[in-house]
Design an enzyme around this catalytic site. Structure first.
Site, short mmCIF file in Angstrom:
data_model
loop_
_atom_site.label_atom_id
_atom_site.label_comp_id
_atom_site.label_asym_id
_atom_site.label_seq_id
_atom_site.Cartn_x
_atom_site.Cartn_y
_atom_site.Cartn_z
CB CYS A 94 -1.00 -0.01 1.15
SG CYS A 94 -2.34 1.19 0.92
CG HIS A 172 -3.65 -3.16 3.16
ND1 HIS A 172 -2.56 -2.74 3.87
CD2 HIS A 172 -4.24 -2.05 2.66
CE1 HIS A 172 -2.48 -1.42 3.82
NE2 HIS A 172 -3.48 -0.98 3.07
CD GLU A 174 -1.19 -5.41 5.41
OE1 GLU A 174 -1.09 -4.17 5.51
OE2 GLU A 174 -1.19 -6.01 4.31
#
Length: 225
Positions: A94, A172, A174
């Site tokens: 990002c 993302h 994560e």
């Protein structure tokens, strides 16, 4: 091997006790790959002394824009260029994706199409990959020599490959459903309601985060592009 996590931002205070900070999310995502981690709070101007201080580097997301005037951004850009010169593996997510592009000659802007929030589909060489996103800024012009290896109708430069050692991605991997839900609650004020509603409706749908985590690990180990 040791991976240096360059923290360019932090999770909302309300989410950290239960869900962790950004570095915690990445350590969890990359668990099982025999990495150890060292954190550098770049936002607080804590920078590594050398690209060789760690075996690989990971740049996190941030609430800041890569084009904003913060004292830590020029040193971070210089470090990115030094990492490339030293041929040390590096991954950006990002904001990390954006700042690598900017440091190497690309352009980052607020996208005219607005926000991407929640589960999105990306084309990785003809294969559809689902990942969570949370951004308005994006790389609008890729740097010289960079190759777009993923795209969507919303994000032309969704993942960029610079060499066999530098790779970055806009969404993302994560972020799980719980984290997206938390962002909707605590950082959703600037996002149009229809985009938040669509993100909430897709929270329980699966993503391909584990697959992307494996690819990140391969890059950081210097095994493949």
């Amino acid at each position: 091997m040791q991976i240096g996590i360059l923290e360019t931002g932090h999770a909302p205070d309300a989410l950290r006790p239960d869900l962790g900070d950004y570095a915690d999310l990445f350590e969890g995502l990359l668990s099982g790959h025999d990495f150890t981690f060292r954190r550098y709070d770049v936002e607080a101007q804590e920078m590594p002394a050398s690209p060789q201080d760690c075996d690989g580097w990971l740049i996190t997301g941030s609430r800041h824009g890569a084009y904003e005037d913060h004292p830590w951004i020029p040193p971070l850009e210089a470090f990115i260029r030094a990492v490339r010169e030293a041929e040390v593996p590096m991954v950006g997510i990002c904001f990390g994706h954006q700042i690598i592009a900017q440091a190497l000659g690309g352009r980052v802007e607020k996208f005219a199409g607005g926000w991407a929030v929640g589960r999105q589909l990306y084309d990785f060489g003809g294969e559809a990959v689902a990942l969570n996103a949370w951004h308005q800024d994006q790389v609008t012009v890729a740097p010289p020599g960079a190759r777009a290896v993923a795209a969507s109708a919303f994000c032309e430069n969704a993942a960029l490959l610079y060499s066999d050692r530098i790779w970055s991605i806009q969404p993302h991997p994560e972020f799980d459903a719980r984290f997206i839900r938390g962002l909707i609650e605590h950082r959703g004020g600037a996002v149009p309601e229809d985009r938040l509603s669509a993100a909430e409706a897709a929270l329980e749908r699966p993503t391909d985060s584990a697959r992307i985590a494996d690819h990140m690990a391969q890059i950081l180990k210097g095994l493949r592009a």
